[in-house]
Design a protein around this motif. Structure first.
Motif, PDB file in Angstrom:
ATOM      1  N   MET A   1      22.821  99.024 -13.624  1.00  0.00           N
ATOM      2  CA  MET A   1      22.203  98.767 -14.904  1.00  0.00           C
ATOM      3  C   MET A   1      20.685  98.960 -14.825  1.00  0.00           C
ATOM      4  O   MET A   1      20.088  99.493 -15.749  1.00  0.00           O
ATOM      5  N   LEU A   2      20.080  98.517 -13.729  1.00  0.00           N
ATOM      6  CA  LEU A   2      18.635  98.686 -13.580  1.00  0.00           C
ATOM      7  C   LEU A   2      18.255 100.155 -13.429  1.00  0.00           C
ATOM      8  O   LEU A   2      17.180 100.561 -13.869  1.00  0.00           O
ATOM      9  N   ALA A   5      18.045 101.573 -16.899  1.00  0.00           N
ATOM     10  CA  ALA A   5      16.804 101.142 -17.543  1.00  0.00           C
ATOM     11  C   ALA A   5      15.613 101.923 -16.994  1.00  0.00           C
ATOM     12  O   ALA A   5      14.712 102.307 -17.745  1.00  0.00           O
ATOM     13  N   VAL A   8      15.528 105.358 -18.569  1.00  0.00           N
ATOM     14  CA  VAL A   8      15.002 105.306 -19.933  1.00  0.00           C
ATOM     15  C   VAL A   8      13.482 105.193 -19.911  1.00  0.00           C
ATOM     16  O   VAL A   8      12.784 105.884 -20.670  1.00  0.00           O
ATOM     17  N   VAL A   9      12.953 104.354 -19.029  1.00  0.00           N
ATOM     18  CA  VAL A   9      11.494 104.189 -18.937  1.00  0.00           C
ATOM     19  C   VAL A   9      10.844 105.493 -18.486  1.00  0.00           C
ATOM     20  O   VAL A   9       9.807 105.893 -19.021  1.00  0.00           O
ATOM     21  N   GLY A  36       9.128 101.850 -14.005  1.00  0.00           N
ATOM     22  CA  GLY A  36      10.348 102.562 -13.593  1.00  0.00           C
ATOM     23  C   GLY A  36      10.587 102.474 -12.100  1.00  0.00           C
ATOM     24  O   GLY A  36      11.720 102.250 -11.652  1.00  0.00           O
ATOM     25  N   LEU A  39      11.923  99.048 -11.300  1.00  0.00           N
ATOM     26  CA  LEU A  39      13.342  98.914 -11.637  1.00  0.00           C
ATOM     27  C   LEU A  39      14.225  99.633 -10.622  1.00  0.00           C
ATOM     28  O   LEU A  39      15.279  99.117 -10.228  1.00  0.00           O
ATOM     29  N   HIS A  43      16.980  97.940  -8.143  1.00  0.00           N
ATOM     30  CA  HIS A  43      18.351  98.449  -8.103  1.00  0.00           C
ATOM     31  C   HIS A  43      18.781  98.744  -6.667  1.00  0.00           C
ATOM     32  O   HIS A  43      19.889  98.387  -6.253  1.00  0.00           O
TER      33      HIS A  43
END
Length: 58
Positions: A1-2, A5, A8-9, A36, A39, A43
């Motif tokens: 999930m990270l 994200a 997307v960033v 990013g 994240l 992860h």
């Protein structure tokens, strides 16, 4: 999930950089890239993966 994200960033940072949009200090391209990278490192460290309820095992 990270990782999603982070993707997307990174995409938002790319769009801001490609269009040369003038934004505030917080939403500059290097700031978004650092978020990013944070994240992605979380992860890879395993944060947010494998959440399980603690219960009895039979």
């Amino acid at each position: 999930m990270l990782a999603i994200a982070a993707a997307v960033v990174f995409f938002i940072a790319f769009i801001i950089n490609a269009t040369e949009t003038s934004t505030d200090i917080i939403f500059r391209t290097p700031s978004l890239m650092l978020i990013g990278f944070t994240l992605i490192s979380l992860h890879l460290a395993g944060v947010g993966a494998g959440w399980q309820a603690r219960g009895r095992r039979r």
